[in-house]
Design an enzyme around this catalytic site. Structure first.
Site, PDB file in Angstrom:
ATOM      1  N   CYS A  55     115.228  -8.315 -72.212  1.00 29.88           N
ATOM      2  CA  CYS A  55     114.069  -8.967 -71.292  1.00 29.88           C
ATOM      3  C   CYS A  55     113.437  -7.993 -70.586  1.00 29.88           C
ATOM      4  CB  CYS A  55     114.171 -10.189 -70.749  1.00 29.88           C
ATOM      5  SG  CYS A  55     115.257  -9.979 -69.397  1.00 29.88           S
ATOM      6  N   ARG A  99     125.801  -1.031 -67.808  1.00 26.72           N
ATOM      7  CA  ARG A  99     125.256   0.065 -68.562  1.00 26.72           C
ATOM      8  C   ARG A  99     126.107   1.335 -68.289  1.00 26.72           C
ATOM      9  NH1 ARG A  99     120.953   1.124 -71.421  1.00 26.72           N
ATOM     10  NH2 ARG A  99     120.146   3.072 -70.338  1.00 26.72           N
ATOM     11  N   ALA A 156     115.597  -6.697 -67.921  1.00 22.99           N
ATOM     12  CA  ALA A 156     116.404  -5.788 -68.270  1.00 22.99           C
ATOM     13  C   ALA A 156     116.170  -4.535 -68.346  1.00 22.99           C
ATOM     14  CB  ALA A 156     117.139  -6.399 -69.630  1.00 22.99           C
ATOM     15  N   HIS A 196     110.032  -1.485 -69.032  1.00 18.89           N
ATOM     16  CA  HIS A 196     110.156   0.022 -68.836  1.00 18.89           C
ATOM     17  C   HIS A 196     108.828   0.375 -68.280  1.00 18.89           C
ATOM     18  CE1 HIS A 196     112.964   0.173 -72.269  1.00 18.89           C
ATOM     19  NE2 HIS A 196     113.754  -0.052 -71.376  1.00 18.89           N
TER      20      HIS A 196
HETATM   21  S1  SF4 Z   1     117.795 -12.596 -67.906  1.00 14.93           S
HETATM   22 FE1  SF4 Z   1     116.748 -13.450 -66.161  1.00 14.93          FE
HETATM   23  S2  SF4 Z   1     114.773 -12.524 -66.218  1.00 14.93           S
HETATM   24 FE2  SF4 Z   1     115.529 -11.894 -68.177  1.00 14.93          FE
HETATM   25  S3  SF4 Z   1     114.888 -13.693 -69.502  1.00 14.93           S
HETATM   26 FE3  SF4 Z   1     116.676 -14.411 -68.699  1.00 14.93          FE
HETATM   27  S4  SF4 Z   1     115.955 -15.763 -66.949  1.00 14.93           S
HETATM   28 FE4  SF4 Z   1     114.601 -14.104 -67.207  1.00 14.93          FE
END
Ligand code: SF4
Lengths: 490, 69
Positions: free
Chosen positions: A62, A96, A65, A195
């Site tokens: 996402c 990472r 991330a 990014h």
């Molecule tokens: S990891 Fe967190 S920020 Fe990413 S999609 Fe899931 S809930 Fe949303």
């Protein structure tokens, strides 16, 4: 060189797509192609950067991330708050392997997880107060931090908290950068937009007001190397050895000061184009600093890149590049002599992130191996334009491949090695196929630079020629035709 | 009217980058490309057409407005 013809590759794609409903089939077909390396523009044959289909198992991440995990997270002297529920940060903490030097918890904070740990009441009543308090606490507990970033998770965007206002106030009080990053996970189709958002935040908060300075004639920066397993370190020594002065390296093992030092360099060296091209473009426009994408995987590409970098400077640096290449040549020959006979002709399939699906091809080829399939989680058109030239004709290219497609492709192509991520690893190992994680280097590394290539070659050999693979079949089922694996120290 | 960044690439071509869309394309043809008059109708390699108000040739890279045609 490839073992499959164009017709066979296309037939394979059709066969795999057969099980989908008509709509999905049509959509997914656009993301798969048999390579045609004569193409100037890949967009005619492959579509990318589109929303994944509901119901298929995508391997993407996402936007949060992309921002917290990739771009901001490795800046070691800042504290990055995962703002929202605890899980997003905790389950990705330190995963990472961005190496850094410093005393964690005192002046560096890379592997720590800071979160506002949202509860129901924060969702109902808003979390701005909590954030302000958290920033205060962070400052009291870790006074040596050089700045704070607020990385929004999904709920923050949904409930409409004003993190910008809180950050602005805190920045004034603390007299340090406090950077709100609107990287809620639901933005965009993958980590890629994260990014971009993160780069924009660097532009607006870290480089804002920073004027161009006169630096030394050989000042360069290394951007977009995340120092996974020490990658940036094994890269920068080569640059320094050829006479360049690396004044900034981020975000892997990076600091606030280094980001701010960037406007003084003569050339920005860009490792990961996908995640850091935005800030490089900005610096080119604002400060007139050119940028160059380089590739430090495997001796062939390293030599090419060192020469391309040197071409931006004078004779002294160009001689320096030749000297470095010559110095490491015998070492690299020894690596190739040792491992090539064990790896020659082996077929590899890749599925990774931003640059490795194309950048590591040269390193495999240096070992006599062949990449027969490759693909990106979150690439855009321009990445595929760069990829079609690197791959052999009629090889398979897949964008945002689904779990099902990847498995079916592997069953048919039967590669000798797969390079992908942790989610794919055990599926393929259980199918009896050697596997290396190409995101985290499988807890090994570095793989960049000359030193990295020696480790890369050893690791690939270790994966493919491990005696484990001869034990995949129960002895009573194996019969006479059981394949004898090569012992590692044979 | 998207903002686009135009830059010179290493191989001497012009690249056309729409930040909002994260779209990077190469410029195939541009109507005017002299020092005094630069811009006009721009054709990208993917076939799409844009229009940039003609202006004296800017220093590249630069961000300007282009109209999709
Ligand atoms: S990891 Fe967190 S920020 Fe990413 S999609 Fe899931 S809930 Fe949303």
């Amino acid at each position: 060189m490839t073992t499959m013809t164009r017709e066979e590759t296309e037939a394979l794609i059709n066969e795999v797509l057969e099980v989908y409903p008509a709509d999905s089939k049509e959509e997914r077909a656009k993301h798969l192609m048999a390579n045609d390396s004569s193409l100037e523009k890949a967009s005619k044959c492959i579509t990318s950067n589109r929303k994944s289909l509901p119901g298929v198992m995508t391997i993407r991440g996402c936007a949060y991330a992309g921002s917290k995990g990739v771009v901001w997270g490795p800046i070691k002297d800042m504290i990055h708050i995962s703002h929202g529920p605890v899980g997003c940060g905790q389950y990705s903490r330190a995963g990472r392997r961005n190496y850094y030097v410093g005393t964690t918890g005192v002046d560096t904070f890379g592997t720590m997880n800071f979160t506002s740990d949202f509860q129901e009441k924060d969702i109902v009543f808003g979390g701005d107060k909590k954030l302000a308090k958290l920033i205060e606490e962070v400052e009291t507990l870790f006074p040596l931090n050089k700045g704070i970033s607020v990385q929004s998770e999904c709920p923050i965007g949904l409930i409409g908290d004003d993190i910008e206002a809180v950050s602005k106030k805190a920045a004034k009080e603390l007299n340090k950068p406090v950077v709100p990053v609107r990287c809620e996970g639901f933005r965009g189709v993958s980590q890629s937009l994260g990014h971009h958002i993160a780069n924009d935040a660097i532009r607006d908060h870290m480089l804002e007001g920073v004027e161009k300075k006169e630096g030394g004639p050989y000042d360069v920066s290394v951007i977009g190397d995340y120092n996974i397993g020490g990658d940036a370190w094994s890269s920068r020594i080569l640059l320094e050895e050829m006479g360049l002065n690396v004044v900034a390296q981020w975000s892997g093992d990076g600091t606030v000061e280094e980001m701010k030092a960037c406007p003084q360099v003569k050339l920005n060296l860009l490792h990961c184009y996908r995640s850091m091209n935005y800030i490089s473009r900005f610096m080119e426009e604002k400060y007139g600093i050119p940028w160059l994408e380089y590739n430090f995987f495997g001796p062939t590409k390293i030599a090419e890149s060192l020469r391309a970098i040197a071409a931006h400077f004078d004779d002294k640096i160009m001689e320096g590049a030749e000297r470095v290449i010559a110095k490491y040549q015998p070492l690299m020959q020894a690596v190739v002599d040792k491992y090539k006979p064990r790896l020659e002709g082996k077929k590899v399939m890749l599925y990774v992130g931003g640059l490795r699906p194309r950048h590591v091809i040269g390193a495999y080829e240096d070992l006599g191996m062949e990449v027969v399939g490759t693909g990106y989680e979150f690439a855009h058109n321009d990445d595929y334009d760069r990829t079609v030239k690197e791959m052999g004709n009629a090889t398979l290219i897949y964008d945002d491949v689904t779990g099902y497609e990847f498995e079916e492709f592997v069953k048919k192509i039967k590669p000798d090695l797969i390079g992908s991520g942790i989610k794919e690893k055990y599926i393929f190992q259980k199918m009896g196929i050697p596997f290396r994680q190409m995101h985290s280097w499988d807890y090994s590394g570095p793989y960049h630079g000359y030193d990295g290539f020696a480790i890369f070659a050893r690791d690939m050999d270790m994966a493919i020629n491990s005696p484990t693979w001869s034990g995949m079949k129960a002895p009573w089922l194996a019969g006479a035709e059981a394949p004898a694996a090569k012992a590692v120290n044979e | 009217m998207p903002s686009v960044m135009i830059r010179q690439t290493a191989d001497g071509k012009l690249s056309f980058y729409v930040a909002k869309k994260d779209l990077e394309e190469t410029i195939d043809t541009m109507e005017f490309s002299t020092a005094e008059k630069w811009g006009g109708e721009v054709k990208l390699t993917d076939g799409s057409l844009f229009y940039i108000d003609p202006m004296p040739a800017p220093k590249l890279p630069t961000t300007i407005r282009a109209k999709k045609m």
